[in-house]
Design a protein around this motif. Structure first.
Motif, PDB file in Angstrom:
ATOM      1  N   ALA A   4      19.207  19.138 -31.778  1.00 46.37           N
ATOM      2  CA  ALA A   4      20.132  19.391 -30.674  1.00 46.37           C
ATOM      3  C   ALA A   4      20.612  20.836 -30.623  1.00 46.37           C
ATOM      4  O   ALA A   4      21.051  21.323 -29.595  1.00 46.37           O
ATOM      5  CB  ALA A   4      21.319  18.448 -30.793  1.00 46.37           C
ATOM      6  N   LYS A   5      20.515  21.535 -31.750  1.00 50.45           N
ATOM      7  CA  LYS A   5      21.017  22.915 -31.790  1.00 50.45           C
ATOM      8  C   LYS A   5      20.032  23.914 -31.189  1.00 50.45           C
ATOM      9  O   LYS A   5      20.342  25.092 -31.024  1.00 50.45           O
ATOM     10  CB  LYS A   5      21.306  23.315 -33.239  1.00 50.45           C
ATOM     11  N   ALA A   6      18.818  23.448 -30.906  1.00 49.79           N
ATOM     12  CA  ALA A   6      17.755  24.376 -30.487  1.00 49.79           C
ATOM     13  C   ALA A   6      18.071  25.092 -29.180  1.00 49.79           C
ATOM     14  O   ALA A   6      17.916  26.308 -29.069  1.00 49.79           O
ATOM     15  CB  ALA A   6      16.429  23.623 -30.362  1.00 49.79           C
ATOM     16  N   VAL A   7      18.497  24.347 -28.174  1.00 53.30           N
ATOM     17  CA  VAL A   7      18.669  24.926 -26.838  1.00 53.30           C
ATOM     18  C   VAL A   7      20.009  24.479 -26.227  1.00 53.30           C
ATOM     19  O   VAL A   7      20.695  23.617 -26.783  1.00 53.30           O
ATOM     20  CB  VAL A   7      17.500  24.514 -25.888  1.00 53.30           C
ATOM     21  N   ASP A   8      20.340  25.065 -25.080  1.00 56.77           N
ATOM     22  CA  ASP A   8      21.608  24.747 -24.412  1.00 56.77           C
ATOM     23  C   ASP A   8      21.410  23.883 -23.171  1.00 56.77           C
ATOM     24  O   ASP A   8      22.378  23.485 -22.524  1.00 56.77           O
ATOM     25  CB  ASP A   8      22.310  26.041 -24.000  1.00 56.77           C
ATOM     26  N   GLY A   9      20.147  23.636 -22.812  1.00 57.59           N
ATOM     27  CA  GLY A   9      19.881  22.814 -21.638  1.00 57.59           C
ATOM     28  C   GLY A   9      18.403  22.503 -21.524  1.00 57.59           C
ATOM     29  O   GLY A   9      17.567  23.166 -22.154  1.00 57.59           O
ATOM     30  N   VAL A  10      18.089  21.473 -20.736  1.00 60.18           N
ATOM     31  CA  VAL A  10      16.690  21.063 -20.542  1.00 60.18           C
ATOM     32  C   VAL A  10      16.389  21.046 -19.044  1.00 60.18           C
ATOM     33  O   VAL A  10      17.136  20.444 -18.262  1.00 60.18           O
ATOM     34  CB  VAL A  10      16.416  19.667 -21.148  1.00 60.18           C
ATOM     35  N   ALA A  11      15.303  21.740 -18.651  1.00 60.74           N
ATOM     36  CA  ALA A  11      14.881  21.771 -17.246  1.00 60.74           C
ATOM     37  C   ALA A  11      13.535  21.081 -17.120  1.00 60.74           C
ATOM     38  O   ALA A  11      12.687  21.219 -17.996  1.00 60.74           O
ATOM     39  CB  ALA A  11      14.775  23.212 -16.765  1.00 60.74           C
ATOM     40  N   TYR A  12      13.351  20.354 -16.038  1.00 57.72           N
ATOM     41  CA  TYR A  12      12.069  19.662 -15.830  1.00 57.72           C
ATOM     42  C   TYR A  12      11.714  19.720 -14.357  1.00 57.72           C
ATOM     43  O   TYR A  12      12.588  19.802 -13.496  1.00 57.72           O
ATOM     44  CB  TYR A  12      12.152  18.208 -16.306  1.00 57.72           C
ATOM     45  N   THR A  13      10.415  19.663 -14.068  1.00 57.55           N
ATOM     46  CA  THR A  13       9.973  19.630 -12.677  1.00 57.55           C
ATOM     47  C   THR A  13      10.269  18.250 -12.105  1.00 57.55           C
ATOM     48  O   THR A  13       9.764  17.249 -12.616  1.00 57.55           O
ATOM     49  CB  THR A  13       8.459  19.920 -12.587  1.00 57.55           C
ATOM     50  N   ALA A  14      11.078  18.218 -11.034  1.00 58.57           N
ATOM     51  CA  ALA A  14      11.444  16.933 -10.421  1.00 58.57           C
ATOM     52  C   ALA A  14      10.685  16.713  -9.112  1.00 58.57           C
ATOM     53  O   ALA A  14      10.907  15.730  -8.423  1.00 58.57           O
ATOM     54  CB  ALA A  14      12.948  16.876 -10.198  1.00 58.57           C
ATOM     55  N   GLY A  15       9.810  17.636  -8.726  1.00 60.46           N
ATOM     56  CA  GLY A  15       9.012  17.506  -7.517  1.00 60.46           C
ATOM     57  C   GLY A  15       8.755  18.869  -6.927  1.00 60.46           C
ATOM     58  O   GLY A  15       9.337  19.848  -7.415  1.00 60.46           O
ATOM     59  N   PRO A  16       7.912  19.028  -5.950  1.00 62.09           N
ATOM     60  CA  PRO A  16       6.970  18.023  -5.480  1.00 62.09           C
ATOM     61  C   PRO A  16       5.795  17.894  -6.450  1.00 62.09           C
ATOM     62  O   PRO A  16       5.571  18.786  -7.277  1.00 62.09           O
ATOM     63  CB  PRO A  16       6.521  18.575  -4.118  1.00 62.09           C
TER      64      PRO A  16
END
Ligand code: KG4
Ligand code: ZN
Length: 334
Positions: A72-84
């Motif tokens: 959990a300490k690795a990053v401050d947030g997670v981004a993912y492709t939600a489309g298209p």
């Protein structure tokens, strides 16, 4: 702020970590081309299953390469492709990323893949400052935007039928060059003889910024039916097709720069990797500054998603706990 980016909209599994202070820390793209090429195009079910297999090991590797713990300490947030994109493939990435963020008690953000492509040149050492015109030419989209700032994208024109990359892929298949057609046609065209065929430059006489590429496919089909199609014939048709697409894209970029009175152009998406397009733009637009992502970030990748996610999270955007993907999702607000 460090953000883990996850891209699974089509046939590439992309994972990256972007840091607001230090830039891109690590990135990996796993291409599924070998799994899909026997079928002549992307098979959605194979794509989704392969993303499932690859995501976790790729995340571990990227965190390791970035010098970060797999915790959990690795990053401050997670981004993912939600489309298209392909719904099954998107759901794999969204479910994985949203669950990881939940488990690690981090904010998550669903990113628009098209915005990722638009912002990919921002990862370079001399990024373009808005306002600029952006040509996004990929396997699924061909669009011209006026970009006035982060998040403000005005659609100037788009393809009314096939995307440029899709036309390359279909023409490649007709010519027996395999999948993906873009790089295969470019390779074959290297020994092509210019001027043997007269392919049109669709919609360039019209006073708008839309594209149409499906007719060029028919020109390719017609020649494949008429000729013996030895290696030289194939190369000559490949070159005529490539020149027609490249000229059309170039003329529309010229028109877009003219109508917006801008002299900065960004070219992004898989077709942006085409060398003939880059040469043609340089020659025909001598007074404009032209920006590209590095070659590997023209096609789908996790770095552009990590960067866009970082920008979105920084301004306070958050995705809810529900897992939601959008197979169609325009990047413009209206
Ligand atoms: O951006 P991308 O990886 O995926 C989508 O978001 O669609 O673009 C893939 C597309 C494919 O249609 C491929 O044929 C095309 O980009 N492409 C190229 C080249 N490299 C990839 N087209 C023309 N010339 C290339 N060198
Ligand atoms: Zn893409």
């Amino acid at each position: 702020m460090k953000v883990l980016g996850i891209e699974t909209s089509c046939d590439e599994t992309g994972v990256a970590v972007y840091c607001g202070e230090r830039g891109l820390l690590a990135h990996i793209t796993h291409s599924q081309i070998k799994s899909h090429s026997p079928y002549g195009g992307v098979v959605p079910e194979i794509a989704a299953r392969d993303h499932i297999r690859k995501l976790l090991p790729l995340v571990r590797t990227v965190l390791n390469e970035a010098g970060l713990p797999a915790s959990a300490k690795a990053v401050d947030g997670v981004a993912y492709t939600a489309g298209p994109g392909l719904v099954g493939a998107l759901l794999v990435g969204a479910t994985f990323a949203r669950s990881l963020a939940y488990g690690w008690q981090l904010p998550a953000i669903g990113v628009n893949h098209l915005e990722g492509h638009l912002l990919a040149p921002m990862l370079e050492t001399e990024p373009p400052e808005p306002p600029f015109v952006a040509l996004l030419a990929s396997g699924g989209h061909t669009m011209l935007y006026e970009v006035t700032g982060f998040g403000t994208y005005k659609l100037l024109g788009e393809s009314v039928d096939d995307a440029a990359g899709e036309a390359f892929d279909k023409a490649g298949q007709l010519l027996g060059l395999g999948y993906p057609g873009g790089p295969a046609i470019a390779k074959s065209a290297e020994i092509g003889r210019s001027g043997r065929f007269d392919f049109p430059r669709p919609m360039t006489k019209q006073n708008n910024l839309n594209f149409s590429f499906s007719g060029l496919k028919t020109h390719v089909l017609y020649q494949t039916q008429r000729l013996a199609m030895n290696e030289q014939d194939t190369a000559d048709v490949a070159l005529a097709f490539e020149e027609a697409v490249v000229d059309t894209l170039t003329q529309k970029c010229q028109q877009a720069l003219h109508s917006t009175r801008l002299n900065k152009l960004v070219v992004t998406g898989g077709v942006g990797a085409n060398k003939r397009l880059r040469q043609n733009l340089r020659t025909k637009l001598p007074k404009s500054s032209i920006y590209y992502p590095r070659m590997e970030f023209c096609t789908d990748n996790g770095a552009m998603i990590a960067y866009t996610g970082h920008m979105r999270l920084k301004q306070g955007d958050r995705s809810p706990l529900s897992i939601d993907v959008k197979p169609r999702w325009p990047v413009t607000k209206d």
